[in-house]
Design a protein around this motif. Structure first.
Motif, mmCIF file in Angstrom:
data_model
loop_
_atom_site.group_PDB
_atom_site.id
_atom_site.type_symbol
_atom_site.label_atom_id
_atom_site.label_comp_id
_atom_site.label_asym_id
_atom_site.label_seq_id
_atom_site.Cartn_x
_atom_site.Cartn_y
_atom_site.Cartn_z
ATOM 1 N N ALA A 71 0.835 -1.204 0.000
ATOM 2 C CA ALA A 71 0.000 0.000 0.000
ATOM 3 C C ALA A 71 0.868 1.252 0.000
ATOM 4 N N ALA A 119 0.775 3.957 -2.915
ATOM 5 C CA ALA A 119 0.386 5.330 -2.570
ATOM 6 C C ALA A 119 1.424 6.344 -3.034
ATOM 7 N N THR A 120 2.702 6.006 -2.974
ATOM 8 C CA THR A 120 3.743 6.952 -3.412
ATOM 9 C C THR A 120 3.664 7.202 -4.909
ATOM 10 N N ARG A 141 0.663 7.011 -6.675
ATOM 11 C CA ARG A 141 -0.606 7.682 -6.974
ATOM 12 C C ARG A 141 -0.698 9.095 -6.397
ATOM 13 N N LEU A 142 -0.024 9.326 -5.283
ATOM 14 C CA LEU A 142 -0.124 10.638 -4.651
ATOM 15 C C LEU A 142 0.836 11.627 -5.299
ATOM 16 N N ARG A 169 4.038 13.441 -0.225
ATOM 17 C CA ARG A 169 3.427 12.162 -0.592
ATOM 18 C C ARG A 169 4.053 10.972 0.147
ATOM 19 N N ALA A 177 1.887 8.629 2.460
ATOM 20 C CA ALA A 177 1.839 7.213 2.111
ATOM 21 C C ALA A 177 2.273 6.344 3.293
ATOM 22 N N LEU A 219 -0.537 6.318 5.902
ATOM 23 C CA LEU A 219 -1.643 5.462 5.460
ATOM 24 C C LEU A 219 -1.283 3.986 5.596
#
Length: 423
Positions: A52, A56-57, A59-60, A65, A69, A72
């Motif tokens: 995850a 996330a890194t 997509r953000l 970020r 990430a 999260l």
């Protein structure tokens, strides 16, 4: 333009490469989450968190970020690690009516493992006092003083009478406690002797005084004395200790279960005069032998696969999770156990109900760590086989049905005892 275009293209290519690895980690983590062993489950949660984070890194956007990430991913891991513990705790709490710490050190009171229940109450020694507890509510309904410095054993008599043994600091003593106060019955003949009230009827109690015994099956002769309602001795004789019966697991019987002097041959003795009124026949069990002399009969037994076991007068056979109760050739009822059937299936019957303990069922990564002894109980009506309840408990070292589908369970937490009622 060219340089800017190259930079943008490089970021996109890097982004398309990283989600693939992240998705693989997430898939592996999800697969491991379905496993019950705690180590594999935690590893799955960590892999899922790392996957995850990587996803996330990509997509953000923005300078924070990586921090976002990481937070999260950490939150995801924490939630995943906590969820199975909450599920297991909820399963254990669901059927609990009340729970209380037993106010004594179980290591110093090893004989108090059996919660003998009579007239809806059970007893807990509390220093010099006796705590009388309502089994259905867990509330203390009486706390009579005993005359002892330390109560070690307690048992129900008839009509609101209790019999206790303990010490005055050194010497074992036996007392009778009722609404009129406490009456001393006997001091042990020596400090290393044991005293037990073995029978009581019409206010007369028989007290057994035994010397220090051994772990062998050799006969052990003891002095048995009968005391009237005022605490005066009215008779005294020598009897042996009969095996396979603990007076601490029952209210005081109306007949004393003893043995003929110098033998292990069981006899039933009238506590009012010391006379033998019944002798055991063959391999007859103590509960059957005493019959209606036991105020609240209780039987505890294991239920091996495919073997008929006498439980409360019924021949109960277990085939996997299926129970069949027969009387003679007639099937009285059939029932199915809750939980995973294992080698430790055990049954206790009292108050017209049967409680059966089996392994806890279902996914539970934390069970082997936090509750390795957790058990799934099935409470049945002895007359119909109807399932009255299926509570789960952290352990079931001792269990006793108290009626209404409820079970009194004693567990240990280190040296301290814990008592709870589940249904």
């Amino acid at each position: 333009m060219s340089a800017g275009t190259g930079t943008t293209t490089g970021m996109r290519r890097g982004g398309t490469g990283r989600p693939g690895g992240a998705l693989l980690l997430i898939a592996a983590g999800l697969a491991l989450l379905g496993l019950a062993p705690l180590g594999w489950y935690v590893l799955g949660a960590v892999l899922l968190g790392v996957g995850a984070f990587l996803l996330a890194t990509v997509r953000l956007r923005g300078v924070l970020r990586t921090v976002i990430a990481a937070l999260l991913a950490l939150a995801l891991v924490v939630v995943l690690v906590r969820i199975p513990g909450l599920i297991e705790d909820a399963a254990l709490d669901r059927g609990r009516v009340w729970q209380a710490a037993t106010p004594l050190d179980r290591a110093d009171h090893p004989d108090l493992d059996v919660p003998v229940v009579a007239e809806g109450q059970y007893l807990i020694p509390a220093g010099p006092d006796l705590s009388v507890v309502d089994a259905q509510t867990g509330e203390e309904v009486a706390r009579p003083s005993t005359g002892l410095d330390d109560v070690r054993q307690a048992a129900f008599g008839a009509g609101g009478t209790y019999y206790v043994t303990g010490t005055d600091g050194r010497t074992p003593q036996a007392w009778r406690v009722d609404a009129g106060g406490a009456t001393k019955l006997q001091d042990a003949a020596a400090e290393d002797h044991s005293l037990v009230v073995v029978g009581a009827e019409d206010g007369v109690a028989a007290v057994r005084d035994c010397p220090l015994g051994t772990d062998t099956l050799d006969p052990l002769d003891c002095t048995v004395t009968g005391y009237d309602v005022s605490g005066r001795p009215v008779w005294q004789r020598t009897y042996g200790v009969a095996l396979r019966f603990s007076v601490l697991e029952h209210p005081v019987p109306r007949l004393a279960y003893l043995a003929t002097e110098g033998t292990l041959d069981p006899v039933a003795v009238d506590p009012r005069n010391g006379e033998v009124v019944r002798t055991a026949a063959g391999s007859e069990g103590p509960e059957d032998f005493l019959g209606d002399a036991l105020p609240v009969p209780e039987e505890s037994t294991t239920l091996p696969e495919g073997e008929a076991v006498d439980v409360g007068g019924l021949a109960v056979t277990r085939d996997g999770a299926e129970l069949t109760a027969r009387r003679g050739d007639d099937v009285v009822w059939t029932a199915r156990l809750a939980g995973d059937v294992d080698a430790g299936v055990r049954a206790v019957t009292a108050h017209g109900e049967l409680v059966v303990s089996a392994g806890a069922r279902g996914w539970g990564p934390y069970r082997s760590w936090r509750h390795p002894g957790s058990r799934q109980l099935t409470v049945l009506s002895m007359s119909t086989g109807q399932v009255l309840g299926t509570p789960r408990v952290a352990s079931a070292e001792v269990m006793h049905p108290v009626g209404g589908g409820a079970v009194l369970v004693l567990t240990s937490d280190g040296a301290d005892g814990r008592t709870q009622l589940v249904r």
